[in-house]
Design an enzyme around this catalytic site. Sequence first.
Site, mmCIF file in Angstrom:
data_model
loop_
_atom_site.group_PDB
_atom_site.id
_atom_site.type_symbol
_atom_site.label_atom_id
_atom_site.label_comp_id
_atom_site.label_asym_id
_atom_site.label_seq_id
_atom_site.Cartn_x
_atom_site.Cartn_y
_atom_site.Cartn_z
ATOM 1 N N ASP A 10 43.894 41.908 45.271
ATOM 2 C CA ASP A 10 42.933 42.131 46.360
ATOM 3 C C ASP A 10 43.655 41.984 47.708
ATOM 4 O O ASP A 10 43.327 41.107 48.507
ATOM 5 C CB ASP A 10 41.746 41.149 46.262
ATOM 6 C CG ASP A 10 42.176 39.677 46.253
ATOM 7 O OD1 ASP A 10 41.364 38.825 46.690
ATOM 8 O OD2 ASP A 10 43.318 39.363 45.843
ATOM 9 N N HIS A 241 50.161 31.111 47.160
ATOM 10 C CA HIS A 241 49.291 31.311 45.984
ATOM 11 C C HIS A 241 49.829 32.422 45.066
ATOM 12 O O HIS A 241 50.361 32.143 44.005
ATOM 13 C CB HIS A 241 47.870 31.672 46.442
ATOM 14 C CG HIS A 241 47.166 30.562 47.164
ATOM 15 N ND1 HIS A 241 46.955 29.312 46.626
ATOM 16 C CD2 HIS A 241 46.596 30.522 48.394
ATOM 17 C CE1 HIS A 241 46.293 28.545 47.485
ATOM 18 N NE2 HIS A 241 46.065 29.260 48.573
HETATM 19 O O1 RIB Z 1 42.679 30.965 46.096
HETATM 20 C C1 RIB Z 1 43.746 31.809 46.432
HETATM 21 C C2 RIB Z 1 43.538 33.188 45.918
HETATM 22 O O2 RIB Z 1 42.395 33.765 46.561
HETATM 23 C C3 RIB Z 1 44.705 34.136 46.239
HETATM 24 O O3 RIB Z 1 44.792 35.113 45.240
HETATM 25 C C4 RIB Z 1 44.299 34.773 47.540
HETATM 26 O O4 RIB Z 1 44.870 36.073 47.710
HETATM 27 C C5 RIB Z 1 42.814 34.903 47.330
HETATM 28 O O5 RIB Z 1 42.601 36.081 46.567
HETATM 29 CA CA CA Z 2 44.816 37.485 45.839
#
Ligand code: RIB
Ligand code: CA
Length: 313
Positions: A10, A241
């Site tokens: 995303d 992340h």
């Molecule tokens: O919590 C972090 C996640 O949520 C990551 O994938 C960031 O891109 C959002 O999608």
């Molecule tokens: Ca993400």
Amino acid sequence: MPRKIIIDTDPGVDDTMAIFFALKSTALDVIGLTTIFGNVHTNLASTNAVRLMEIAGTPQIPVATGVANPLTRAFGGPVPFVHGDDGQGNIHLPPPQGKPIEQSAPEFIIEQIMSHPGEITLVPVGPLTNIAMALRLEPRITENVHEVVIMGGNALVPGNASPAAEANIRNDPEAADLVFGAPWPVTMVGLDVTHKVHMAPQHLDHYKTINNALAQHVARIVPHYRNYFESSFDMEGIYVHDSSAIAYVLDPTLFKTEQWPLRVETEGFSRGKTWPSIGKRTRPDWENRPLVNVCVEVDSPRLIDMEIAAMEA
Ligand code: RIB
Ligand code: CA
């Protein structure tokens, strides 16, 4: 042979960093991107993904558009305060030249996994709706996938989208409960480790000195994302992340893992919480659930060095 991966994404600033990290890693072969809502709406995720392939000089890598809403409810909406209105740090680039392929994300995932038995690693770094849809359409992907490495969830630590839940899981808990309950090899790269992977200002500033289009794009989009972390948490820099999931695919020895059955809360104010059942006692709601490989510790400096070295290559 490079390891074939599909990134379900995303994009999203940290998604962008992860996608470029994977593209610059010669040990990986990104055979496609599939897009999902989360940081932005699904259609914008696709527009961003197509543009990222053009910026990276790999416009031949297909982008397949995913579903627009979670399995059981309407999408709760994007997070412009984190990733920008455009999902790219509010730099508002012009539209890309190309467009996504006609095939949907679930169909693309199924076709690629079934036509390359045992070869494809699925790396979802957004809500798990496309993955759940693919499972429903073709359950045999569980026998033919190489591995599923998910950025999402929080086993023993608080959430980020709520005190209880991590954003990707909270965006579609029903899909996540299906995915973590299917009989396939799943690794969860959740907040238990990504909130310990800290990219400091000097790391982020270093991207500006790397002379390639991918690193330069990251340097342009990261300031808005960094500002979110520095204004929301008592920190400088960002947490890493989505790139942490790519790092796991490249080198699992960066992490310590535990194997637990997982359930996902789908009701109430803890909706989206991933609950491990720890210990030998069988618990009714966790009975007959497969073990999920849950990351619980990480070598943050070594992971960050690996990502930056890949971007410099
Ligand atoms: O919590 C972090 C996640 O949520 C990551 O994938 C960031 O891109 C959002 O999608
Ligand atoms: Ca993400």
